[in-house]
Scaffold this motif. Structure first.
Motif, PDB file in Angstrom:
ATOM      1  N   PRO A 147      -9.448  45.409  -8.972  1.00  0.00           N
ATOM      2  CA  PRO A 147     -10.022  46.633  -8.415  1.00  0.00           C
ATOM      3  C   PRO A 147     -11.402  46.950  -8.989  1.00  0.00           C
ATOM      4  CG  PRO A 147      -8.076  47.124  -9.746  1.00  0.00           C
ATOM      5  CD  PRO A 147      -8.185  45.639  -9.653  1.00  0.00           C
ATOM      6  N   ASP A 148     -11.656  46.550 -10.225  1.00  0.00           N
ATOM      7  CA  ASP A 148     -12.944  46.871 -10.833  1.00  0.00           C
ATOM      8  C   ASP A 148     -13.901  45.681 -10.847  1.00  0.00           C
ATOM      9  OD1 ASP A 148     -11.619  45.347 -12.658  1.00  0.00           O
ATOM     10  OD2 ASP A 148     -11.381  46.932 -14.130  1.00  0.00           O
ATOM     11  N   GLY A 149     -13.490  44.528 -10.303  1.00  0.00           N
ATOM     12  CA  GLY A 149     -14.374  43.387 -10.203  1.00  0.00           C
ATOM     13  C   GLY A 149     -14.701  42.724 -11.523  1.00  0.00           C
ATOM     14  N   ARG A 150     -13.841  42.917 -12.541  1.00  0.00           N
ATOM     15  CA  ARG A 150     -14.153  42.383 -13.867  1.00  0.00           C
ATOM     16  C   ARG A 150     -13.487  41.042 -14.152  1.00  0.00           C
ATOM     17  NH1 ARG A 150     -13.202  47.003 -18.153  1.00  0.00           N
ATOM     18  NH2 ARG A 150     -11.089  46.716 -17.415  1.00  0.00           N
ATOM     19  N   ASP A 151     -12.890  40.420 -13.189  1.00  0.00           N
ATOM     20  CA  ASP A 151     -12.240  39.129 -13.391  1.00  0.00           C
ATOM     21  C   ASP A 151     -13.110  38.003 -12.856  1.00  0.00           C
ATOM     22  OD1 ASP A 151     -10.123  40.527 -14.381  1.00  0.00           O
ATOM     23  OD2 ASP A 151      -8.765  40.101 -12.739  1.00  0.00           O
ATOM     24  N   SER A 152     -13.025  36.843 -13.484  1.00  0.00           N
ATOM     25  CA  SER A 152     -13.773  35.679 -13.047  1.00  0.00           C
ATOM     26  C   SER A 152     -12.879  34.455 -13.178  1.00  0.00           C
ATOM     27  CB  SER A 152     -15.022  35.508 -13.916  1.00  0.00           C
ATOM     28  OG  SER A 152     -15.658  34.297 -13.619  1.00  0.00           O
ATOM     29  N   ILE A 153     -12.988  33.545 -12.213  1.00  0.00           N
ATOM     30  CA  ILE A 153     -12.189  32.328 -12.214  1.00  0.00           C
ATOM     31  C   ILE A 153     -13.106  31.118 -12.144  1.00  0.00           C
ATOM     32  CG2 ILE A 153     -10.491  30.959 -10.935  1.00  0.00           C
ATOM     33  CD1 ILE A 153      -9.292  33.575  -9.950  1.00  0.00           C
ATOM     34  N   VAL A 154     -12.792  30.115 -12.978  1.00  0.00           N
ATOM     35  CA  VAL A 154     -13.487  28.832 -12.953  1.00  0.00           C
ATOM     36  C   VAL A 154     -12.418  27.751 -12.860  1.00  0.00           C
ATOM     37  CG1 VAL A 154     -14.905  27.219 -14.285  1.00  0.00           C
ATOM     38  CG2 VAL A 154     -15.479  29.649 -14.261  1.00  0.00           C
ATOM     39  N   ARG A 155     -12.631  26.815 -11.954  1.00  0.00           N
ATOM     40  CA  ARG A 155     -11.660  25.729 -11.755  1.00  0.00           C
ATOM     41  C   ARG A 155     -12.288  24.389 -12.107  1.00  0.00           C
ATOM     42  NH1 ARG A 155      -7.634  28.087  -8.694  1.00  0.00           N
ATOM     43  NH2 ARG A 155      -8.283  29.966  -7.615  1.00  0.00           N
ATOM     44  N   LEU A 156     -11.445  23.458 -12.523  1.00  0.00           N
ATOM     45  CA  LEU A 156     -11.903  22.107 -12.838  1.00  0.00           C
ATOM     46  C   LEU A 156     -10.784  21.125 -12.527  1.00  0.00           C
ATOM     47  CD1 LEU A 156     -14.054  20.231 -14.309  1.00  0.00           C
ATOM     48  CD2 LEU A 156     -12.611  20.531 -16.320  1.00  0.00           C
ATOM     49  N   GLU A 157     -11.128  20.082 -11.841  1.00  0.00           N
ATOM     50  CA  GLU A 157     -10.188  18.973 -11.635  1.00  0.00           C
ATOM     51  C   GLU A 157     -10.496  17.947 -12.723  1.00  0.00           C
ATOM     52  OE1 GLU A 157      -6.917  17.322 -10.091  1.00  0.00           O
ATOM     53  OE2 GLU A 157      -7.766  19.225  -9.381  1.00  0.00           O
ATOM     54  N   ALA A 158      -9.721  17.988 -13.792  1.00  0.00           N
ATOM     55  CA  ALA A 158      -9.983  17.130 -14.954  1.00  0.00           C
ATOM     56  C   ALA A 158      -9.650  15.676 -14.626  1.00  0.00           C
ATOM     57  CB  ALA A 158      -9.172  17.600 -16.149  1.00  0.00           C
ATOM     58  N   GLY A 159     -10.597  14.817 -14.914  1.00  0.00           N
ATOM     59  CA  GLY A 159     -10.427  13.384 -14.683  1.00  0.00           C
ATOM     60  C   GLY A 159     -10.667  12.603 -15.961  1.00  0.00           C
ATOM     61  N   GLU A 160     -10.748  11.294 -15.818  1.00  0.00           N
ATOM     62  CA  GLU A 160     -10.933  10.411 -16.972  1.00  0.00           C
ATOM     63  C   GLU A 160     -12.168  10.772 -17.789  1.00  0.00           C
ATOM     64  OE1 GLU A 160      -8.795   7.928 -17.948  1.00  0.00           O
ATOM     65  OE2 GLU A 160      -7.490   8.749 -16.389  1.00  0.00           O
ATOM     66  N   GLN A 161     -13.231  11.239 -17.126  1.00  0.00           N
ATOM     67  CA  GLN A 161     -14.478  11.572 -17.813  1.00  0.00           C
ATOM     68  C   GLN A 161     -14.349  12.797 -18.713  1.00  0.00           C
ATOM     69  OE1 GLN A 161     -13.764  12.033 -14.630  1.00  0.00           O
ATOM     70  NE2 GLN A 161     -14.917  13.726 -13.724  1.00  0.00           N
ATOM     71  N   HIS A 162     -13.268  13.551 -18.593  1.00  0.00           N
ATOM     72  CA  HIS A 162     -13.065  14.767 -19.390  1.00  0.00           C
ATOM     73  C   HIS A 162     -12.130  14.547 -20.582  1.00  0.00           C
ATOM     74  CE1 HIS A 162     -14.018  16.407 -15.271  1.00  0.00           C
ATOM     75  NE2 HIS A 162     -14.934  16.980 -16.026  1.00  0.00           N
ATOM     76  N   LEU A 163     -11.640  13.333 -20.746  1.00  0.00           N
ATOM     77  CA  LEU A 163     -10.614  13.075 -21.755  1.00  0.00           C
ATOM     78  C   LEU A 163     -11.193  12.679 -23.107  1.00  0.00           C
ATOM     79  CD1 LEU A 163      -8.009  11.078 -19.621  1.00  0.00           C
ATOM     80  CD2 LEU A 163      -8.288  13.565 -19.883  1.00  0.00           C
ATOM     81  N   ASN A 164     -10.446  13.008 -24.161  1.00  0.00           N
ATOM     82  CA  ASN A 164     -10.807  12.560 -25.504  1.00  0.00           C
ATOM     83  C   ASN A 164     -10.098  11.244 -25.806  1.00  0.00           C
ATOM     84  OD1 ASN A 164      -8.135  13.192 -26.208  1.00  0.00           O
ATOM     85  ND2 ASN A 164      -8.696  15.214 -26.988  1.00  0.00           N
ATOM     86  N   ILE A 165     -10.235  10.765 -27.015  1.00  0.00           N
ATOM     87  CA  ILE A 165      -9.659   9.471 -27.388  1.00  0.00           C
ATOM     88  C   ILE A 165      -8.128   9.476 -27.316  1.00  0.00           C
ATOM     89  CG2 ILE A 165      -9.584   9.933 -29.871  1.00  0.00           C
ATOM     90  CD1 ILE A 165     -10.657   6.988 -30.162  1.00  0.00           C
ATOM     91  N   ALA A 166      -7.519  10.661 -27.417  1.00  0.00           N
ATOM     92  CA  ALA A 166      -6.059  10.774 -27.356  1.00  0.00           C
ATOM     93  C   ALA A 166      -5.535  10.807 -25.916  1.00  0.00           C
ATOM     94  CB  ALA A 166      -5.599  12.020 -28.106  1.00  0.00           C
ATOM     95  N   GLY A 167      -6.459  10.851 -24.944  1.00  0.00           N
ATOM     96  CA  GLY A 167      -6.044  10.875 -23.538  1.00  0.00           C
ATOM     97  C   GLY A 167      -5.767  12.256 -22.993  1.00  0.00           C
ATOM     98  N   THR A 168      -6.150  13.296 -23.741  1.00  0.00           N
ATOM     99  CA  THR A 168      -6.008  14.663 -23.254  1.00  0.00           C
ATOM    100  C   THR A 168      -7.398  15.242 -23.002  1.00  0.00           C
ATOM    101  OG1 THR A 168      -5.952  15.563 -25.507  1.00  0.00           O
ATOM    102  CG2 THR A 168      -3.834  15.008 -24.489  1.00  0.00           C
ATOM    103  N   VAL A 169      -7.449  16.345 -22.268  1.00  0.00           N
ATOM    104  CA  VAL A 169      -8.735  16.949 -21.946  1.00  0.00           C
ATOM    105  C   VAL A 169      -9.408  17.416 -23.238  1.00  0.00           C
ATOM    106  CG1 VAL A 169      -9.915  18.783 -20.671  1.00  0.00           C
ATOM    107  CG2 VAL A 169      -7.934  17.642 -19.658  1.00  0.00           C
TER     108      VAL A 169
END
Length: 127
Positions: free
Chosen positions: A22-44
């Motif tokens: 109602p007050d417009g204070r929320d924000s959403i960001v989305r990401l489709e995490a792929g191989e390029q976003h992973l660390n050495i352990a295989g997680t984002v």
């Protein structure tokens, strides 16, 4: 309205489609995490998640002020590792003062929280 800027594009973030608050204070960001976003352990990589959070928070702050602000403090608590797939960061302005704004955010994957954050944004003085 869908926004864009170079850093978000580099990471593959999707901006816009903000929550219907109602007050417009929320924000959403989305990401489709792929191989390029992973660390050495295989997680984002935590830096990817922190970048999503900071971006969502900055957009939430901009929704309540036209002044220029900057993140002055950001604390991220990683609750569970994220895997490749859809991530959603939601940020909300929780308190506003004359010089500082407090924002909370969380990142979810498969409707489960994977990170929670609290930040302070400071009003920048014009030079």
């Amino acid at each position: 309205m869908i926004e864009t800027f170079a850093f978000a594009d580099l990471l593959g973030m999707s901006l816009g489609e903000d929550a219907d608050s109602p007050d417009g204070r929320d924000s959403i960001v989305r990401l489709e995490a792929g191989e390029q976003h992973l660390n050495i352990a295989g997680t984002v990589h935590g830096g990817v998640i922190a970048s999503m959070i900071d971006t969502a928070m900055g957009r939430a702050v901009r929704s309540v002020t036209e002044e220029t602000t900057a993140t002055s403090q950001l604390t991220v608590t990683f609750l569970d590792p994220a895997k490749p797939g859809s991530l959603v960061a939601t940020a909300r302005v929780t308190k506003r003062g004359s010089m500082l704004t407090i924002v909370e955010a969380e990142v979810e994957q498969d409707d489960k929280p994977i990170a929670h954050a609290l930040a302070t944004f400071a009003l920048l003085k014009k030079r």
